[in-house]
Design a protein around this motif. Sequence first.
Motif, PDB file in Angstrom:
ATOM      1  N   LEU A 330       0.696  -1.254   0.052  1.00 44.33           N
ATOM      2  CA  LEU A 330       0.032  -0.057  -0.040  1.00 44.33           C
ATOM      3  C   LEU A 330       0.803   0.982  -0.053  1.00 44.33           C
ATOM      4  O   LEU A 330       0.481   2.275  -0.477  1.00 44.33           O
ATOM      5  CB  LEU A 330      -0.988   0.122   1.292  1.00 44.33           C
ATOM      6  CG  LEU A 330      -2.026  -1.161   1.319  1.00 44.33           C
ATOM      7  CD1 LEU A 330      -2.466  -1.094   2.806  1.00 44.33           C
ATOM      8  CD2 LEU A 330      -3.092  -0.816   0.397  1.00 44.33           C
ATOM      9  N   VAL A 331       1.865   1.149   0.589  1.00 47.51           N
ATOM     10  CA  VAL A 331       2.735   2.494   0.879  1.00 47.51           C
ATOM     11  C   VAL A 331       4.018   1.984   0.389  1.00 47.51           C
ATOM     12  O   VAL A 331       4.886   1.376   0.637  1.00 47.51           O
ATOM     13  CB  VAL A 331       3.001   2.755   2.427  1.00 47.51           C
ATOM     14  CG1 VAL A 331       3.541   4.170   2.551  1.00 47.51           C
ATOM     15  CG2 VAL A 331       1.477   2.741   2.979  1.00 47.51           C
ATOM     16  N   ASN A 332       4.716   3.143  -0.271  1.00 46.80           N
ATOM     17  CA  ASN A 332       6.201   2.782  -0.991  1.00 46.80           C
ATOM     18  C   ASN A 332       6.993   2.979   0.423  1.00 46.80           C
ATOM     19  O   ASN A 332       7.277   3.943   1.033  1.00 46.80           O
ATOM     20  CB  ASN A 332       6.321   3.962  -1.862  1.00 46.80           C
ATOM     21  CG  ASN A 332       7.573   3.754  -2.799  1.00 46.80           C
ATOM     22  OD1 ASN A 332       8.819   3.019  -2.154  1.00 46.80           O
ATOM     23  ND2 ASN A 332       7.651   4.241  -3.881  1.00 46.80           N
ATOM     24  N   PRO A 333       7.908   1.852   0.599  1.00 44.06           N
ATOM     25  CA  PRO A 333       8.785   2.028   1.457  1.00 44.06           C
ATOM     26  C   PRO A 333      10.027   2.959   1.391  1.00 44.06           C
ATOM     27  O   PRO A 333      10.662   3.324   2.396  1.00 44.06           O
ATOM     28  CB  PRO A 333       9.251   0.497   1.630  1.00 44.06           C
ATOM     29  CG  PRO A 333       9.187  -0.152   0.187  1.00 44.06           C
ATOM     30  CD  PRO A 333       7.876   0.526  -0.292  1.00 44.06           C
ATOM     31  N   GLU A 334       9.973   3.444   0.359  1.00 43.08           N
ATOM     32  CA  GLU A 334      11.214   4.153  -0.144  1.00 43.08           C
ATOM     33  C   GLU A 334      10.928   5.726   0.709  1.00 43.08           C
ATOM     34  O   GLU A 334      12.194   6.396   1.104  1.00 43.08           O
ATOM     35  CB  GLU A 334      11.395   4.284  -1.420  1.00 43.08           C
ATOM     36  CG  GLU A 334      11.981   2.914  -2.214  1.00 43.08           C
ATOM     37  CD  GLU A 334      12.240   3.018  -3.436  1.00 43.08           C
ATOM     38  OE1 GLU A 334      11.851   4.369  -4.181  1.00 43.08           O
ATOM     39  OE2 GLU A 334      12.596   1.960  -4.270  1.00 43.08           O
ATOM     40  N   ASP A 335       9.720   6.234   0.391  1.00 49.42           N
ATOM     41  CA  ASP A 335       9.499   7.608   0.949  1.00 49.42           C
ATOM     42  C   ASP A 335       8.081   7.499   1.866  1.00 49.42           C
ATOM     43  O   ASP A 335       7.989   8.628   2.429  1.00 49.42           O
ATOM     44  CB  ASP A 335       9.439   8.347  -0.374  1.00 49.42           C
ATOM     45  CG  ASP A 335       8.395   7.952  -1.336  1.00 49.42           C
ATOM     46  OD1 ASP A 335       7.309   7.231  -1.055  1.00 49.42           O
ATOM     47  OD2 ASP A 335       8.256   8.642  -2.487  1.00 49.42           O
ATOM     48  N   GLY A 336       7.611   6.469   2.069  1.00 51.25           N
ATOM     49  CA  GLY A 336       6.583   6.507   2.886  1.00 51.25           C
ATOM     50  C   GLY A 336       5.314   7.076   2.102  1.00 51.25           C
ATOM     51  O   GLY A 336       4.320   7.587   2.995  1.00 51.25           O
ATOM     52  N   THR A 337       5.015   7.055   0.838  1.00 46.16           N
ATOM     53  CA  THR A 337       4.038   7.798   0.258  1.00 46.16           C
ATOM     54  C   THR A 337       3.213   6.569  -0.517  1.00 46.16           C
ATOM     55  O   THR A 337       3.853   5.575  -0.658  1.00 46.16           O
ATOM     56  CB  THR A 337       4.265   8.785  -0.614  1.00 46.16           C
ATOM     57  OG1 THR A 337       5.062   8.209  -1.706  1.00 46.16           O
ATOM     58  CG2 THR A 337       5.021   9.977  -0.078  1.00 46.16           C
ATOM     59  N   ARG A 338       1.957   6.793  -1.022  1.00 40.71           N
ATOM     60  CA  ARG A 338       1.321   5.876  -1.880  1.00 40.71           C
ATOM     61  C   ARG A 338       1.882   6.027  -3.244  1.00 40.71           C
ATOM     62  O   ARG A 338       2.569   6.734  -3.593  1.00 40.71           O
ATOM     63  CB  ARG A 338      -0.269   6.202  -1.749  1.00 40.71           C
ATOM     64  CG  ARG A 338      -0.439   7.522  -2.400  1.00 40.71           C
ATOM     65  CD  ARG A 338      -2.044   7.884  -2.768  1.00 40.71           C
ATOM     66  NE  ARG A 338      -2.259   9.256  -3.407  1.00 40.71           N
ATOM     67  CZ  ARG A 338      -3.505   9.337  -3.837  1.00 40.71           C
ATOM     68  NH1 ARG A 338      -4.472   8.589  -4.186  1.00 40.71           N
ATOM     69  NH2 ARG A 338      -3.640  10.599  -4.335  1.00 40.71           N
TER      70      ARG A 338
END
Length: 386
Positions: A330-338
Motif C-alpha cells: 500500500l505504501v512505498n517503503p522508499e519514501d512512505g507515500t502511496r
Amino acid sequence: TVSSAKWAKVKLTSGVRGTSRIDSELEESLFGEDTAGNILNAMSFQRSLGTNNETSNAKARLERYVVTYPCDSFDPAVHYAVKKKWSQIALRAIRESYRMFKKSTKGAFSSPTATLLMRGEATRYKNTRMETVDVNWHAKASMKWMEAPNVHLGECKMVGSNCEPDEFCDEDSMFSYFSGSCALRKEYSLSVANGQWWPVQDKVLAHVVSPIVNSGDLDLSELLALKMTLYCAPKKMFPAQGPPPRNSESLMDCLEKGVETNAQLKALQPWKLYIPDEVIVMITFETLDHVECFAGKRADNSDRRALCQNGGIQASAPHGKKVPDEYIHLVNPEDGTRYGHDEDDSDVFTGVRKGAGFPKGTLSEVVVGPQDVLEAIEAIVKSHGR
C-alpha cells in the motif's frame, strides 16, 4: 478501478469454473426427486436376511427400518443459498491466490494444508485547500498466502501497446512501446516476493471484507477479515466437527489423487450417498481478532485518532525503514507515500487501517470436492454443467 460493464459481468456470473456443476450437485442433494422406493432405500437402515428359496423373488431379502427426526428449523432454501455463497467465496479466494502464484503454486500446495488470509483495509488521504481540509478514505482488500514459498510472479511483456498482465505489470518508461520494457509494479514485486500481502483483484471477493465505496466517508466497522484453511482427506478421517488429523501428504497430491479415487468409488457404487473413502476438501473460516493501523509520516494527531480509533493496534516501522513490511503493498517503503504519487502531491497520504471480525453470516466451514478446487485454479479441464 473497474468498469461498470466488468463489474456487472463479474457480479452476475460467479466467475469460477465448475459453478454450474457445483450448483447442480448441491441443489440435487437438497431438493432432489426420486421414486418412493429409491427414497426409502436411501433413507433406511437395512440388513440382509439372505434367501429362503421359497419363491423366485426371494433371492435378496432385507430387513429395513427408518428413524424419523424433527427438523422444523431446517430451511433447505436458506441452507442452499448460504452454502452456495460461501463455497463460491472460498473457491474465489483459492483462484485469486493461484493466479498470484501461478508458477509456484505446486510448491505452495506441497504443504498438507493451505491457509489464506483476506482483510479489508482503508487508506486515508487529506487535501488542504485554502482554509478547508478534505479527508477521503479509499477502501480495498488484501490477501496473504501463508504457505507460499519461492514466489515467482511470472514475467511482464508488451502485447501490442499494452503491458500484460495489466493487473500486475506497468510500463517501465514512456518509451516502453518501442523498447518492450515492462515490469512488475512495486506494490506486487516488493510485497508478494517477500511473503507479504497483495491487493485483491477480484472485486466480488474484495467486497466480502471491504465496502464497495472507494472514496469519501467510510464506516470503519465494514472493514472485516477472514482466515480460510484448506484440508483434504477421505471423509472417514474427518471428526464430527473440525479438521482431520494432520498428515504428511501434500495438498496437491491429495487433490489430484482424490479426483481419480472418487471417480472409481462412485463408478463401483453409484447408489451410495455416503462413501467413507471419498476424498473431500474442507475449508474452515476464522477471523483476525485485532484491528491494526499505521500512521504515515505526514499524519497529525487527528489522523492518528481516526486511524486507530476503537482500540486499533498501531504498527511501527522496523529500524531503518519508513513502512512496516505488511504495509508495503500500500505504501512505498522508499519514501512512505502511496504508489504512483509524488512527495508534493496535494492528496496527502496519512495512513492505513486494517479490519478485523467476521463478515455477516459467515459459516464455520464448507465442504467441496477436490475437482472443484482443481477446476477453480484451471488445473483440470473445465466441466460443462454435470
